[in-house]
Design a protein around this motif. Structure first.
Motif, PDB file in Angstrom:
ATOM      1  N   GLN A 137       0.828  -1.204   0.000  1.00  6.49           N
ATOM      2  CA  GLN A 137       0.000   0.000   0.000  1.00  6.49           C
ATOM      3  C   GLN A 137       0.864   1.257   0.000  1.00  6.49           C
ATOM      4  O   GLN A 137       1.953   1.273   0.580  1.00  6.49           O
ATOM      5  N   PHE A 138       0.366   2.300  -0.648  1.00  4.87           N
ATOM      6  CA  PHE A 138       1.018   3.601  -0.631  1.00  4.87           C
ATOM      7  C   PHE A 138      -0.025   4.640  -0.245  1.00  4.87           C
ATOM      8  O   PHE A 138      -1.043   4.785  -0.928  1.00  4.87           O
ATOM      9  N   LEU A 139       0.200   5.338   0.858  1.00  6.89           N
ATOM     10  CA  LEU A 139      -0.709   6.380   1.327  1.00  6.89           C
ATOM     11  C   LEU A 139      -0.109   7.733   0.988  1.00  6.89           C
ATOM     12  O   LEU A 139       1.048   8.004   1.314  1.00  6.89           O
ATOM     13  N   SER A 140      -0.886   8.575   0.307  1.00  9.94           N
ATOM     14  CA  SER A 140      -0.428   9.911  -0.054  1.00  9.94           C
ATOM     15  C   SER A 140      -1.179  10.957   0.768  1.00  9.94           C
ATOM     16  O   SER A 140      -2.406  10.981   0.775  1.00  9.94           O
ATOM     17  N   TYR A 141      -0.411  11.811   1.430  1.00  5.19           N
ATOM     18  CA  TYR A 141      -0.974  12.901   2.227  1.00  5.19           C
ATOM     19  C   TYR A 141      -0.880  14.237   1.486  1.00  5.19           C
ATOM     20  O   TYR A 141      -1.205  15.275   2.053  1.00  5.19           O
ATOM     21  N   ASP A 142      -0.434  14.220   0.245  1.00  4.75           N
ATOM     22  CA  ASP A 142      -0.232  15.462  -0.509  1.00  4.75           C
ATOM     23  C   ASP A 142      -1.525  16.264  -0.611  1.00  4.75           C
ATOM     24  O   ASP A 142      -2.584  15.722  -0.936  1.00  4.75           O
ATOM     25  N   ARG A 143      -1.395  17.554  -0.338  1.00  4.47           N
ATOM     26  CA  ARG A 143      -2.551  18.444  -0.515  1.00  4.47           C
ATOM     27  C   ARG A 143      -2.048  19.839  -0.843  1.00  4.47           C
ATOM     28  O   ARG A 143      -1.038  20.302  -0.317  1.00  4.47           O
ATOM     29  N   GLY A 144      -2.764  20.465  -1.755  1.00  4.25           N
ATOM     30  CA  GLY A 144      -2.451  21.838  -2.116  1.00  4.25           C
ATOM     31  C   GLY A 144      -3.067  22.786  -1.118  1.00  4.25           C
ATOM     32  O   GLY A 144      -4.173  22.553  -0.625  1.00  4.25           O
ATOM     33  N   VAL A 145      -2.339  23.852  -0.800  1.00  2.00           N
ATOM     34  CA  VAL A 145      -2.846  24.853   0.133  1.00  2.00           C
ATOM     35  C   VAL A 145      -2.643  26.239  -0.466  1.00  2.00           C
ATOM     36  O   VAL A 145      -1.749  26.453  -1.291  1.00  2.00           O
ATOM     37  N   ASP A 146      -3.468  27.167  -0.046  1.00  5.40           N
ATOM     38  CA  ASP A 146      -3.304  28.556  -0.443  1.00  5.40           C
ATOM     39  C   ASP A 146      -2.061  29.086   0.268  1.00  5.40           C
ATOM     40  O   ASP A 146      -1.989  29.066   1.507  1.00  5.40           O
ATOM     41  N   PRO A 147      -1.036  29.571  -0.470  1.00  3.17           N
ATOM     42  CA  PRO A 147       0.200  30.010   0.178  1.00  3.17           C
ATOM     43  C   PRO A 147       0.032  31.221   1.086  1.00  3.17           C
ATOM     44  O   PRO A 147       0.870  31.466   1.940  1.00  3.17           O
ATOM     45  N   GLU A 148      -1.068  31.965   0.918  1.00  2.00           N
ATOM     46  CA  GLU A 148      -1.279  33.133   1.769  1.00  2.00           C
ATOM     47  C   GLU A 148      -2.087  32.801   3.023  1.00  2.00           C
ATOM     48  O   GLU A 148      -1.781  33.288   4.104  1.00  2.00           O
ATOM     49  N   THR A 149      -3.114  31.956   2.880  1.00  2.00           N
ATOM     50  CA  THR A 149      -3.994  31.673   4.020  1.00  2.00           C
ATOM     51  C   THR A 149      -3.733  30.326   4.672  1.00  2.00           C
ATOM     52  O   THR A 149      -4.150  30.088   5.800  1.00  2.00           O
ATOM     53  N   GLY A 150      -3.066  29.409   3.931  1.00  2.00           N
ATOM     54  CA  GLY A 150      -2.857  28.061   4.456  1.00  2.00           C
ATOM     55  C   GLY A 150      -4.076  27.168   4.308  1.00  2.00           C
ATOM     56  O   GLY A 150      -4.057  26.017   4.741  1.00  2.00           O
ATOM     57  N   GLN A 151      -5.147  27.671   3.700  1.00  2.00           N
ATOM     58  CA  GLN A 151      -6.372  26.893   3.521  1.00  2.00           C
ATOM     59  C   GLN A 151      -6.127  25.766   2.515  1.00  2.00           C
ATOM     60  O   GLN A 151      -5.558  25.972   1.453  1.00  2.00           O
ATOM     61  N   SER A 152      -6.592  24.553   2.860  1.00  2.00           N
ATOM     62  CA  SER A 152      -6.455  23.409   1.965  1.00  2.00           C
ATOM     63  C   SER A 152      -7.362  23.590   0.759  1.00  2.00           C
ATOM     64  O   SER A 152      -8.515  23.994   0.891  1.00  2.00           O
ATOM     65  N   LEU A 153      -6.834  23.261  -0.432  1.00  2.00           N
ATOM     66  CA  LEU A 153      -7.565  23.468  -1.673  1.00  2.00           C
ATOM     67  C   LEU A 153      -7.884  22.170  -2.406  1.00  2.00           C
ATOM     68  O   LEU A 153      -8.934  22.051  -3.028  1.00  2.00           O
ATOM     69  N   TRP A 154      -6.987  21.205  -2.396  1.00  2.00           N
ATOM     70  CA  TRP A 154      -7.174  19.959  -3.126  1.00  2.00           C
ATOM     71  C   TRP A 154      -6.334  18.857  -2.482  1.00  2.00           C
ATOM     72  O   TRP A 154      -5.472  19.126  -1.664  1.00  2.00           O
ATOM     73  N   GLY A 155      -6.613  17.623  -2.881  1.00  2.00           N
ATOM     74  CA  GLY A 155      -5.796  16.505  -2.419  1.00  2.00           C
ATOM     75  C   GLY A 155      -6.382  15.816  -1.208  1.00  2.00           C
ATOM     76  O   GLY A 155      -7.596  15.679  -1.077  1.00  2.00           O
ATOM     77  N   ALA A 156      -5.505  15.397  -0.317  1.00  2.00           N
ATOM     78  CA  ALA A 156      -5.888  14.588   0.843  1.00  2.00           C
ATOM     79  C   ALA A 156      -6.516  15.471   1.923  1.00  2.00           C
ATOM     80  O   ALA A 156      -5.946  15.693   2.986  1.00  2.00           O
TER      81      ALA A 156
END
Length: 194
Positions: free
Chosen positions: A155-174
């Protein structure tokens, strides 16, 4: 740390079919390819990563390279690199011949995109370094991604997630926990050229 075992476990073809069926609101069905590059980068072993939505396998995306960096303390780290021209290597997950030209001049180092790898039980856990910010420019905009993974034999678990570089809010991914990819096909590990 056993770098070869990490390579054996992390390389192959994976998908999260079961997870996407159980939680379709949060997880799209993905195929994930991890292939050992046929050439070393700065003398180190490296892995090509690419993924595609199952509904559009002909349009893979998120091409990237992990360079495995042995550490002075006997540990291991992963440094992420990006392709200067990702379209040139698009589809190399399914067509590894495209990786013959995946040499250092075709890549850009991504500062701040480091993961430290630890063995926890029978799992390799890769987590971001304290204080690092993995940022890059895409479509003339600053982007940030929070990286992380766990690799076991099946198994391979991916925690990758995109965040807004200014607010830190999660945008996509895990967003609701890791993408859980099951290994469907193991690739042989062939020692890369210098």
């Amino acid at each position: 740390m056993n770098q070869l075992k990490l390579i054996e476990w992390a390389t192959g073809e994976f998908d999260n079919t079961a997870q996407s069926k159980e939680e379709p609101t949060w997880y799209v069905p993905l195929r994930l390819w991890h292939r050992l590059l046929p050439h070393r980068i700065q003398g180190k072993w490296a892995i090509f990563a690419e993924q595609a939505n199952f509904l559009d396998l002909e349009r893979p995306y998120r091409q990237r390279v992990w360079v495995l960096e042995p550490q002075p303390n006997g540990g291991l780290a992963v440094q992420y690199w990006a392709f200067k021209d990702p379209a040139r290597f698009r589809g190399a997950g399914a067509n590894p011949g495209l990786l013959e030209d995946a040499l250092e001049p075709a890549l850009d180092l991504l500062p701040g995109c480091w993961l430290d790898v630890q063995v926890v039980g029978d799992v390799f856990e890769a987590t971001p370094r304290e204080g690092d910010r993995c940022c890059f420019t895409y479509d003339s905009k600053l982007r940030q991604v929070v990286l992380g993974f766990e690799a076991s034999e099946t198994q391979f678990l991916s925690y990758d997630r995109g965040v807004d570089p200014e607010t830190g809010q999660s945008l996509w991914g895990a967003l609701m926990g890791p993408y859980r990819h099951q290994k469907r096909l193991a690739y042989p590990v062939i020692t890369p050229a210098e």
